[in-house]
Design an enzyme around this catalytic site. Sequence first.
Site, PDB file in Angstrom:
ATOM      1  N   GLU A 181      -6.936   3.415  -5.617  1.00 34.33           N
ATOM      2  CA  GLU A 181      -8.079   3.856  -4.812  1.00 34.33           C
ATOM      3  C   GLU A 181      -8.521   5.204  -5.355  1.00 34.33           C
ATOM      4  OE1 GLU A 181      -9.438   4.829  -0.243  1.00 34.33           O
ATOM      5  OE2 GLU A 181      -7.632   5.693  -1.088  1.00 34.33           O
ATOM      6  N   ASP A 229       0.863  -1.185   0.000  1.00 35.82           N
ATOM      7  CA  ASP A 229       0.000   0.000   0.000  1.00 35.82           C
ATOM      8  C   ASP A 229       0.898   1.233   0.000  1.00 35.82           C
ATOM      9  OD1 ASP A 229      -1.964   1.926   0.484  1.00 35.82           O
ATOM     10  OD2 ASP A 229      -3.054   0.636   1.886  1.00 35.82           O
ATOM     11  N   ASP A 283      -2.951   4.613  -2.769  1.00 32.08           N
ATOM     12  CA  ASP A 283      -3.878   5.401  -1.959  1.00 32.08           C
ATOM     13  C   ASP A 283      -4.305   6.676  -2.689  1.00 32.08           C
ATOM     14  OD1 ASP A 283      -5.061   5.682   0.746  1.00 32.08           O
ATOM     15  OD2 ASP A 283      -3.861   7.518   0.805  1.00 32.08           O
ATOM     16  N   HIS A 301     -10.720  -0.932   5.741  1.00 34.85           N
ATOM     17  CA  HIS A 301     -10.379  -0.330   7.030  1.00 34.85           C
ATOM     18  C   HIS A 301     -10.985   1.054   7.223  1.00 34.85           C
ATOM     19  CE1 HIS A 301      -7.768   1.294   4.047  1.00 34.85           C
ATOM     20  NE2 HIS A 301      -7.402   2.249   4.866  1.00 34.85           N
ATOM     21  N   ASP A 302     -11.665   1.584   6.197  1.00 31.27           N
ATOM     22  CA  ASP A 302     -12.307   2.901   6.317  1.00 31.27           C
ATOM     23  C   ASP A 302     -13.821   2.791   6.424  1.00 31.27           C
ATOM     24  OD1 ASP A 302      -9.823   4.182   5.946  1.00 31.27           O
ATOM     25  OD2 ASP A 302     -10.083   4.270   3.772  1.00 31.27           O
TER      26      ASP A 302
END
Length: 548
Positions: A242, A96, A192, A316-317
Amino acid sequence: MQAWQHSVIYQIYPKSFHSHAGNATGDLLGIVDKLDYLQWLGVDCLWVTPFLRSPQRDNGYDISDYYAIDPSYGTMADCELLIHEAARRGIKLMLDIVVNHTSVEHEWFQQARSSLDNPYRDFYIWRDQPNNWESKFGGSAWEYEAQTGQYYLHLFDHTQADLNWDNPQVRAEVFKMMRFWRDKGVGGFRLDVINLISKPADFAQDASDGRRFYTDGPNVHRYLQEMHREVFEGYDLINVGEMSSTSLEHCIRYSRPESKELSMTFNFHHLKVDYPNLQKWVRADFDFLQLKRILSDWQLGMQAGGGWNALFWCNHDQPRVVSRFGDDGEFRVVSAKMLATALHFLQGTPFIYQGEELGMTNPGFERIEQYRDVETLNIYRLKRDAGESEAASMAAIMQKSRDNGRTPMQWNAGENAGFSRGEPWIGLAANAALVNVDNQRDDPHSVLHHYRALIALRRQQPLIQDGVYRPLLAEHPQVWAYLREGQGERLLVLNNFYAAPCQIQLPPDVITEATEQRLLISNYPDCPPRTGTVSLRPYESFVLLLRG
Ligand code: TEU
């Protein structure tokens, strides 16, 4: 067919996955400990959220050194071991990478902030006056830097300063760093908020928060093509971008092979169906028809444009999907299985977020002291400063906080659910003794076995990869029904999204007297052969392979 078109990717949030050392937070050796489990589950790639050196203000999305492992996660040797041990089991590791911004503690920013003529000054974005753009974590997107008397841009927290991608030196440094990781053996990158990297030169005031100017910005495709040439070309990598507040048109361009940009894209439109008027921080039910319409439109649109979707319910968000679109009480098991089936039969590459395969739920934390997330804490302060009541603020936070997805992975019924011998950095869900890997591994009717079966099916059934998506009963208020059509064969996927039983009438061409049907998967033990009229029990879901 590209490798990722039959992959299933598992997302690990290492802070909450498993602590080998027995600390408050998880570590890389803790992932190594669980590789046999992941191999048994059948996934072939792991996306591990950032474990590079970071002050951890945003749990690693604020990187201060791209070449070092954060000491809380272990050492470079641990990372190499993880890559090696995963590869031995046929599993790739996806790194990531956060390159829209760095931590303000990164050496580049430390240099940049020191004087106006420092060589690193132009690595970031500085203005004498701020415009009215807002940070995605609340408040202004600009922070005043007293030493040099200018403001720097931060689309996220004020400790996450946006990099200036228009500076060729920034791009050269980023690509060099990505090659370093590629050559270490990572199997790809998760990038990201990569569609936010290109900001327009004029920084115009906005009637809204500014996102329309920098989302999918002016040079983003050019920069990604450059990344492809400089880092990806000639290597077998899975690269997922993302994409924040993006559009279908842009995602087709990012992910179709001819563009030579990325393998696939995440977008979040389907996860805003419980944001009334796009307001996240309000408690609200989800809009089922909107959910179905968005996912259908992306299936049809990406298919027509030759793009490729990254499919996901959780990360995770996000809150836990069974609490969000299913039922985390009486129907937890069937509804978790239904949601899994509905997603895994779509075209794209499915992502499973740690604990989703168990039907893990939101923890239901009622007090602000139980939360750790920087976004949640910022929003709480802004809400209370604006005069919103404690009860209303907490009602929204309990439903929407990112910490809902960040509680420790539930391995067994023991202390701290087997996550760590030490006191975890964040609390556990109260149902950990019931919902855990140990319990489910021996139970063929568990959510875990359902996920395992779905993963295996994706490899066995080419129709799941390339069948043409055809929505059925588009306006039905509680059932999502679709076909995946191929040569002489099709998959019929039926999902009741509610506890109320219902009956549906399929279009006459879907099942006729002559149709041969084979059940591939379901979430009830019995599933009698179907005709044109189908009765569905609470959250019932099943898939038939149809011939003729
Ligand atoms: O998230 C980007 C993003 O825009 C979100 O999903 C964000 O959490 C949401 O808008 C908040 O309301 C990525 C990471 O996944 C996230 O964890 C980071 O905090 C963020 O970027 C900044 O790096």
